[in-house]
Structure formats: C-alpha cells, structure tokens
Design an enzyme around this catalytic site. Structure first.
Site, PDB file in Angstrom:
ATOM      1  N   GLY A   1       0.918  -1.227   0.004  1.00 61.53           N
ATOM      2  CA  GLY A   1       0.093  -0.047  -0.031  1.00 61.53           C
ATOM      3  C   GLY A   1       0.886   1.275   0.040  1.00 61.53           C
ATOM      4  O   GLY A   1       0.610   2.310  -0.700  1.00 61.53           O
TER       5      GLY A   1
ATOM      6  N   ASP B   1       5.032 -10.064   7.342  1.00 62.64           N
ATOM      7  CA  ASP B   1       4.269 -10.898   6.666  1.00 62.64           C
ATOM      8  C   ASP B   1       5.014 -11.706   5.542  1.00 62.64           C
ATOM      9  O   ASP B   1       4.530 -12.938   5.159  1.00 62.64           O
ATOM     10  CB  ASP B   1       2.801 -10.362   6.281  1.00 62.64           C
TER      11      ASP B   1
ATOM     12  N   GLU C   1      -3.768 -15.929  11.472  1.00 61.01           N
ATOM     13  CA  GLU C   1      -5.017 -15.230  11.808  1.00 61.01           C
ATOM     14  C   GLU C   1      -5.982 -15.033  10.744  1.00 61.01           C
ATOM     15  O   GLU C   1      -7.276 -14.869  10.903  1.00 61.01           O
ATOM     16  CB  GLU C   1      -4.546 -13.735  12.431  1.00 61.01           C
TER      17      GLU C   1
ATOM     18  N   HIS D   1       1.128  -8.630  18.674  1.00 57.61           N
ATOM     19  CA  HIS D   1       2.062  -7.617  18.468  1.00 57.61           C
ATOM     20  C   HIS D   1       3.412  -8.062  18.999  1.00 57.61           C
ATOM     21  O   HIS D   1       4.269  -7.054  18.549  1.00 57.61           O
ATOM     22  CB  HIS D   1       1.743  -6.449  18.624  1.00 57.61           C
TER      23      HIS D   1
ATOM     24  N   THR E   1      28.479 -25.973   8.867  1.00 60.56           N
ATOM     25  CA  THR E   1      29.275 -25.491   9.673  1.00 60.56           C
ATOM     26  C   THR E   1      29.184 -24.023  10.105  1.00 60.56           C
ATOM     27  O   THR E   1      28.804 -23.176   9.377  1.00 60.56           O
ATOM     28  CB  THR E   1      30.745 -25.420   9.081  1.00 60.56           C
TER      29      THR E   1
ATOM     30  N   ARG F   1      41.555 -24.244   4.280  1.00 63.00           N
ATOM     31  CA  ARG F   1      40.491 -24.695   4.467  1.00 63.00           C
ATOM     32  C   ARG F   1      39.303 -23.900   4.339  1.00 63.00           C
ATOM     33  O   ARG F   1      38.277 -23.398   4.959  1.00 63.00           O
ATOM     34  CB  ARG F   1      40.365 -25.327   5.907  1.00 63.00           C
TER      35      ARG F   1
END
Length: 842
Positions: free
Chosen positions: A183, A229, A327, A361, A594, A802
């Site tokens: 929005g 969300d 919800e 909330h 790892t 490594r």
C-alpha cells in the site's frame, strides 16, 4: 553486489570510525576522484597470496567488471534525498534507515528524515528534518522505526499530495526512499505519476517558483519492503520477516516444554491476515502437527482429519500437539477458521486439555535478527545507489532479495502481482494464489505436507527400493538435525531405505549404523547440536579401504554427508579414489553445515545463521556494558578458523568499529590508526567501541595482544577488555533460517541422489555412478541452490587454510568501513530482474 578485490592502495589512510554529534558531520578526507579506479578493478593484483586481492579499499572478482557500480565519497554533492517508513512497523527498518543516511552522507548528499510516514510528508515543518551521521548512532539493535510510521488519510487525497509536493520542493528533495508494504509503495508510485501535474498546479498558484519546479521536475522513488508477513511478491524476504519468525519460534519452543509436561495441545495463532508465510515456516521448523494458512485452506471434513491425526499421535506415544494457525485462515468455502474454534473442536471431540496462545504484536517487537540487520543494511545501501543512478526515464524500483543476490525489480510489477494473489484468493483460486506467491512458498508448502505425515505416504511409484545413508562429519552446527530429519523422511516418501550413521566415519567403521523409520526423527528440527554425533576425522584418515568395505557391506547406494570442510574434503577424497575402490561409485553429496561458513560451493552453510545471531546478541550486551562503563573498548574473538565470515558479518550487524580477519591482512600501524580513531570517538556522545577479531586473523596480533595495545595506547582516554566467545557459538537452538534452509537442502539432496540412482541402476539392483556430477556439494550460489562437482571446486579452494578462494561476503568489507566512518570505496554488482524471475528462485 559483487565481490571486488583489487588493491588500490596498501591500506586506506588513517581515517577510522569517529562518532560525533556535530551537525556538519564529516567523514574524513576521502579522495573524490575516480580516475584510474575502473582500470584497477579489471586486473588482479600481482601478489602471490590468493587472499591479498581482498586487501585495501576495493575487492575484485573476475567476470563482474562490466556490472560494477563504483561509489566514492562526495560523488553526488548536489543531491538531496528523503527517507520515511510507512504502514506497519517491522524489525530491521532502523538498520535500513541507518544505511541510507550514512551512505547518503558519504556520497555528499543531504539526507532528510520524514517523520511519521506520509503524514510527515503532508505536514512538513518539523516533520522533515535533516539527518546527521550521529542521528543514526546506536539504532541497529532497536526494533520498530525511530522516525515513526503512521497511516495517513490526507495523502489519499490529491490536496494532501499537493502539500507533500510543496514540502519536498521547499527542502530541495526529489529523491525518496519509501520503506513499507504494498500500500505504501503504491502510494509512492501514484505520487510520482502525478508529480508533473502537482508541480504545474503549485507554479500556477505561485506556491513554488518556476525555477524550482524546473530544478526538481523529476521525482525518483526507490522502495524497500518492510513487512513481517513476507507477503510482497518480487522478493524472497521482506525486512522484518526473519525477526518475526524468531519471536514465533522462540515462543513455540517454550510452549513445547510446558505442553509436553501436561500432555496438552496448543493452538498457536500468528500474524498473517492475507499471507500464511509465518505460519507455514513456523510449522516447517517446529514439527507442528497441523497448519492453517489462507493460501491452502482445508477441504470439507478437515475437522475429522485433524482429530484423527492428533488422536493417532497420542496413541503412538507423543505427549503434546501443536497446531499453528494464521490469523487469516479460512476453509475452502472462505469461512474463517479461528483459534478458539479449533480449540473448542479438539477439546470437545478428543477431550484434550487444549490452550490457545495468540502472539499478536509480540511478533513485531524486539531486536532485529542478524539476518534482518544485514538485509536492511544491504537494501538501504543499494537504495541510495539506485536513486543516484536514476534518470528521467527510470521507473520506480524495489530493492529485492533473490536468493543471496540483491536485485532491482520494477515496483508496480511487484505490486500488481501481490494484488493478484488477493484477487485469486477472493475467487477461491487457491492453487493460483500459491503459484503467485512464488516457487519458494510453494516448495515450503509441499515439503511440509510430505514431512508432517504420521507415517510415510509413498509419493513415488518406484518398484526398486535403494539404500541411502546419512552421516555427520565435522563440528556441531545448529540445523544439522533438521537436515537429517528431512533426509530420512523425504527418502522414505520416495520408497527407499534410510540409514543413519552415528559418530561420523569412525562410527561407520564400527558398524554404528541404524535403519531409521518415520517416527524416529520426530521433533528433531528444533534440537540443536547433532543427534547423530559427529567426528572431525576425514575419510582418508579413517581409511578409504575400510570405508569402501563398509559401504559395500551395508550395500549403500548413496551417501549424504552433512558437515563442514571435513565433509567436503571427504567427498573429494572418495571421488578421487573411485578407480581404486568401486564402492565409492555411488552418489556422494555434501550438505554444508558449519558455523565457519567455509565450505566451497555454497554462500551459506547450515548453522552459520544461528552462530551469527548468538554473536550479535552477545555484542549487543557487551555494548551495553561498555556504554555503562563509559570509555571502554571491547575486543571480541569469534570462531571460524581462517575464514572471517562470522567476524565480518557480526561486525556489520552489530555496528562494530572494525573486524580483523585473515583474508584482509593488517599491520601494527593499522592497529595504531584504529587506536587514534577510537580516541577521537571518545570525544563524541557514544563513548564505547567494539572490535571483532577472527580467531586466526593473525598469528602474532592475537586478541590478547590487541587488547593490551589498546590498554597501553589508550591510557587516560579509554580502557579495554577482551572476550573470547568460544564454543557458545555452536550452541543454542537452530534459528528459523537454519531450520528452513536445512530442511530444503535435505529434501533436494535426496531428490538429486535418487535421480542419479535411477539413471545408473542396473537390472540386478547395483548402482554405478562415476561421473563428476555424482560427487557434489549442494549449496546456495547467488540466486539458486546448485549442485557443484567437487572436482571443479578443488581448483577454487585454498586447501591450506580450508576455505574457498573467492567468498561473496568480502564485497561487504568496504560497506562495513563506510558505515563505521572508515575510508574506502564501495562497489556493487546489483542487477535488475523481473518479478517473475525473482519469484522462480529456490
């Protein structure tokens, strides 16, 4: 953003982070010319060390030269921009605001706070105030938004937008970053479309001069999506979604213990009025028994199915039940499904002690997760870059995340697709709504359905059953158990026999092998550590001939090795020994796990996100201690071997002043320069400092040495303390990211292994795979999960230390310096993409 790596100068000059409260903040004498920079980028440095190309102010990566965006100090001194947050607040907005302000000031722009969202635009006056460097000090770990957010009815009317346009012109602003949902971004796009007519009306009514109207005749808009969300199409993750998942997962982990004690059933309601992302990922990562989401409503008779499943779980010995409900949950006819309704159903039919927990909330509150801090920081930086590169014909864009790649996506394409989801759901076209959410959402749903059954439902019509084994090799990492759970259950769904090897390759030699059934891995997703047990002994050290004999003895047709660098090295050793030992001619797949994040062939490893969150939490507490003590510097040592991922990313997420790592060599002169700048920082209002050091950053400049140096050189100005975090970085419960990431990788690994088995299986049931593609590392590379042959990765690996020769996060080192007032040049390889292209990433 691309990794860059060429050395422009040995080290940047001595300008290091200084916090102050001056209105006319300066960042130091950074050079403003770019002459010669592009030429330097395209040629690697003439230094033998494979990591010296990451030193200094610019990093370099071969192949990205044409996509680079070079940013230097005071490059855009004639620009001004505003930033506002609108709609619902989300954790991670403050890190985004901080990055926008500091990157804008670094580039020479004037940056303005627009307080209270669109309402501030309309009201003007004190609602639009110029930001300084110190305006955003200490906000990284704050939830919500420091500049406020509000709904604004006035802006929906043209008269309100007219006032907003005048207020922007009065402040010389024609570049805006809007942080909000669909929005808010739709409103920003409408504002831009009307800009010409608004300016004309303001000129006609003599509210602005023609000169100013001509000067600011274009309005550039860039959007960042802030929404817990994660309901915005075009980006894999929105700012705030990961933090909300942390709140939900923490709550559900706590509820699990009390539910088990009393043999209760809990109905957990989470936010998601129109999107079930939070509920779905929560269910996926918590082994929930049932999940209700708007995009996949249950059909007729769901009440009987739910009660039957819960009853069967109790009969199988399970002491608790968890039902997760968004919800906005509905049934297939569009009727609302409420948490109280579900509780009443279970209590009435099954007589179970059932409770409802509505988080509300709480999900919006608390500190941002490490992921959201980094996401907000990266997106905020790229938003400034997008504004600076905007032209008169540029369309508004959203800075999105596709896999691990930041991309620019057309704003209205995203908005239109997001609205299309709502339209599909209103029309009860739920499959279409799932498709519109993107491949990642749909994949999560399919995986949850498969893995949440009481027993394997054979999805595969295969006639032959093969033996797949999983083993953990390396050190503990949170999320390993989630990966093992998904491997076992997904393999059973495919109709195969699934074996677990305990205690690494040594356990295989000792016949610690068990055929696991469906219920054996119940509840594993939320458990930290390694339930299989692990050893760091690689295949060659255990004995390749012994391993080959055991693989042949147990008749394994595929071996999935979960673990760190040791797992990768073992796969490579077995691959190279295939001609000698035919037992290794089976699919060999490494699933990286790892906290060091040093496995070649992937940008993320399972466990690294959890460790990063643990480090950042500790850094937040240490900063509080330093702030309370006044004039105190802390040196924090992180794990990671030679790989500086944890130190660098934790420094960026916690607002540290510096991070010392092996990949970017430093000298005692650099340490003294840091001391000088910490002295200057003590003159400001933020009288504390934070330095991170990777455990093997330098053989001689140890954590103890740096701390003593600070104590000696800072006498009378500040004190210094050190903190070695140690193995607490490997502990805790897996983060939501690690749970979901591990689950996905486990399922993909099984799918890939089975496909190779089917192609190479003989009529007598033997499997012979001897191609490079059958010995791979599965990992996330930029925007996709990919299988990379270890034969190819061998040439891309620094075997002595490594870790991979090229690491994506090194490109963020300049950003760390800029945001902490170091001198550097930032280079980005942000790309453009369509909304459908982003939504198809996995």
């Amino acid at each position: 953003m691309a990794q860059i790596g060429n050395e422009v100068e040995e080290r940047p000059p001595s300008g290091k982070p200084v916090e102050d409260t001056e209105e006319n903040d300066t960042i130091g004498a950074l050079r403003t010319d770019l002459n010669g920079i592009n030429a330097d980028i395209t040629s690697p440095p003439p230094i033998n060390s494979p990591f010296n190309k990451f030193r200094g102010s610019i990093c370099w990566t071969e192949g990205f030269e044409k996509n680079l965006h070079v940013l230097a100090k005071d490059q855009y001194t004639d620009r001004a921009m505003g930033v506002f947050t609108s709609g619902g607040d989300a954790q991670g907005m403050n890190p985004a605001v901080r990055a926008i302000v500091r990157m804008g000031i670094y580039l020479g722009c004037k940056v303005y706070f627009i307080h209270e969202g669109y309402q501030g635009l309309v009201d003007g006056g004190n609602s639009i105030r110029q930001a300084t460097w110190s305006s955003v000090s200490g906000i990284l770990d704050d939830g919500g938004t420091i500049i406020g957010s509000a709904r604004c009815k006035d802006f929906r009317e043209r008269s309100g937008r007219l006032r907003a346009a005048k207020n922007l012109i009065d402040h010389g602003i024609n570049n805006i970053v809007c942080i909000g949902g669909d929005g808010s971004l739709t409103g920003a796009n409408l504002f831009r479309k009307e800009w010409d007519s608004l300016l004309k009306e303001l000129v006609d009514t003599k509210q602005v001069t023609q000169e100013n109207a001509d000067k600011y005749k274009y309005l550039n808009i860039v959007g960042l999506v802030g929404s817990i969300d994660n309901d915005f199409c075009g980006t894999d993750m929105t700012i705030g979604a990961d933090s909300a998942l942390h709140r939900v997962m923490e709550a559900i982990d706590c509820i699990t213990t009390t539910a088990s004690s009393h043999q209760r059933c809990f109905v957990m309601e989470v936010m998601g009025r129109h999107c079930g992302y939070l509920a779905l990922v929560t269910a996926l990562g918590s082994d929930a028994d049932w999940v209700f989401i708007p995009e996949s409503p249950p059909g007729p008779g769901w009440e009987d199915q739910l009660c039957t499943k819960l009853k069967n779980t109790r009969e199988m010995g399970q002491r608790l039940n968890i039902v997760v409900l968004a919800e906005g949950a509905i049934d297939s006819e569009g009727r609302a499904i409420t948490s109280d309704g579900v509780r009443e159903l279970i209590s009435t039919r099954l007589k179970y002690d059932t409770r409802v927990t509505i988080l509300g909330h709480v999900q919006r509150g608390g500190c941002p997760s490490a992921f959201d801090r980094l996401l907000g920081t990266r997106m905020g930086t790229e938003a400034v870059l997008a504004l600076m590169e905007a032209t008169a014909t540029s369309q508004p864009v959203v800075i999105a995340l596709s896999g691990n790649q930041t991309v620019r996506v057309p704003l209205m394409q995203c908005v239109e697709k997001t609205l299309a989801v709502a339209q599909a759901m209103n029309a009860k076209k739920f499959k279409e709504a799932q498709d519109l959410r993107g491949r990642s959402f749909k994949g999560n749903l399919e995986i949850y359905i498969r893995l949440s059954k009481l027993r394997p439902k054979l999805f595969s019509p295969k006639q032959h059953s093969f033996n797949l084994a999983v083993v953990h090799v390396g050190s503990p990492a949170c999320g390993v158990n989630a990966a093992v759970r998904s491997i076992i259950r997904y393999g059973l769904c495919e109709g195969h026999n699934m074996f677990a090897v305990f205690d690494g390759f040594e356990g295989l030699i000792n016949n610690q092998v068990k055929n696991l059934n469906w219920t054996a891995v119940n509840g594993w997703s939320s458990v930290g550590g390694s339930l299989l047990g692990c050893q760091k002994t690689v295949a060659a050290k255990v004995g390749l001939s012994k391993l080959a004999d055991k693989i042949r003895e147990h008749n394994f047709h595929a071996l999935l090795v979960v673990g760190g660098y040791e797992a990768y090295a073992s796969i490579l050793q077995m691959y190279e020994a295939r001609n000698q030992y035919s037992a290794f001619q089976i699919p060999l797949i490494c699933i990286p796990a790892t906290i060091a994040n040093n496995v070649p062939g992937t940008e993320f490893s399972i466990g690294a996100d959890t460790a990063l969150n643990e480090i950042v939490k500790i850094c937040d507490k240490i900063k509080q201690s330093a702030q309370g003590s006044k004039r105190r510097i802390f040196v924090i040592e992180t794990m990671g071997g030679y790989c500086g991922y944890l130190a660098t990313m934790a420094a960026l997420a916690s607002g540290a002043d510096q991070a010392y790592i092996y990949e970017e060599p430093f000298t005692v002169k650099d340490l003294i320069d840091d001391v000088d700048h910490l002295r200057k920082k003590m003159e400001g209002h933020l009288k504390r400092g934070l330095l991170l050091r990777n455990e093997r950053a330098n053989e001689h400049y140890t954590t103890e040495f740096i701390t003593k140096l600070l104590q000696e050189e800072g006498k009378g100005v500040f004190s210094a303390r050190s903190n070695v975090l140690g193995h607490m970085q490997q502990g805790g419960l897996p983060s939501p990211f690690d749970r979901a990431f591990a689950t996905k990788l486990g399922c993909k690994a099984v799918t890939y292994a089975v496909s190779l088995i089917e192609k190479s299986a003989t009529e007598d049931g033997k499997v012979i795979c001897n191609t490079p593609e059958s010995a791979v590392v599965l990992g996330l590379i930029k925007r996709q999960n990919e299988f990379t042959p270890v034969e190819y990765l061998k040439s891309k690996t620094d075997t002595e230390h490594r870790m991979p020769l090229e690491q994506w996060w090194l490109k963020l080192r300049p950003l760390l310096r800029i945001l902490a007032k170091h001198e550097t040049v930032y280079v980005s390889d942000l790309t453009e993409a369509g909304v459908d292209e982003v939504d198809q990433t996995q």
